[in-house]
Design an enzyme around this catalytic site. Sequence first.
Site: not given
Length: 396
Positions: A38, A60, A81, A97, A102, A120, A190, A202
Amino acid sequence: MSSIAGFIGRVYKSLNPPSPPRVEQPLRFGILGAAAIAPNALIRPALSHPEVLVYAVAARDIQKAQTYATKHHIPKVHSNYEELLADKDIDVIYNPLPNGLHYEWTMKALEAGKHVLLEKPAANTAEEVRAMFDLAEKKGLVLLEAFHYRFHPAIQRLKAIVDSGELGKIKHVEATMSLPKGHFSADDIRYNYSLGGGCLMDMGCYPMNCVRYLTSSNPASILDVSHELFQPPNSPSDYASNVDKKTVASFAMPNDVTAKITCNFEDPPRLGFIPRLPVLNVAIECEGGKTDLYNFIGPSWFHTITVTPRSGRARKEKAYVFSGSDGVGGGQRGEVWWETYRYQLEAFVDRVKGREVRTWVDKEDSVANMDWIEKVYAVSGLGSRPKSTYVSTTQT
Ligand SMILES: *[C@@H]1O[C@H](CO)[C@@H](O)[C@H](O)[C@H]1NC(C)=O
């Protein structure tokens, strides 16, 4: 030398962007999760956008959210959330996330009446991608799969060169995203199948998107797929993780064009000890020559477009802003130091505000990208990543 000064200037200014005063009612963004991506993808680009305020973050682990909020000057913290989505002061949800979450959280955000900027790949399956966009349309909300590189002038200039016909008919496109081994640890999400892991998901979503974009088409068929399986440390050699650490796929595209995509989480050292550089390249062969863009995913600090006609002189180009005169993006705003994410944010806000947008990644584009990722996984035998168990209350 001037190009080195330009590079330093772009890097410095993108990392220390000017921050003009906000407009009276900026769009308030809320972030789902204290995500590592982010700051680059939203928080820093937002600093220079007078109509954007990164307003809230939810995690969380409240302590984690608080630390994150303090570090990034985010005024509001939510401890889960649901609470973030229920916050009436928030206009837009940014969803970074894990892939497997997603669908659920984008659906919930749309149900709560929020616009969504979605990382994505958009979801684990094309069916889910379509359902999300259907709901966004029904609710009159903006949903964008964050293919940020598409908003930068560099890739658009490359496409304009190909589309102009100066090199003749396009024959073959090859896009690669590859990182040196050691970049990700074995417990990285991943590599987690149930969270939507896999290299094709990914990193592979970029080359998949790029060859479709540059040819303005979807594949007609898959010609060949090969992959290397991720093996967790100390696992038996027949351990089936269903997670690719590398995938290479070739496609027949319409009009006798072919395409090849490569994605690799773990490019091994050359000769066993010389570390590799990342490869982020797209190359196009045409009947009358070839062209390529080095660093198509993150062109903002540095990139080179090389154009090599079969007859005549080769040349190099740069496109850090829309010049308006070279066949791309006339009238689009930008600064040489804007990163791909900043260009993307500009378009996203324009879209939410109902203003004209020249660059966009639309529903069918996102659905098709996921569809072809699933088709490649079907051929490699690894299968689609698991569908979400979330059942939307407003789904038709
Ligand atoms: C994948 O993630 C899920 C959810 O966090 C976790 O329960 C599971 O143990 C992980 N699997 C692996 C193989 O790490």
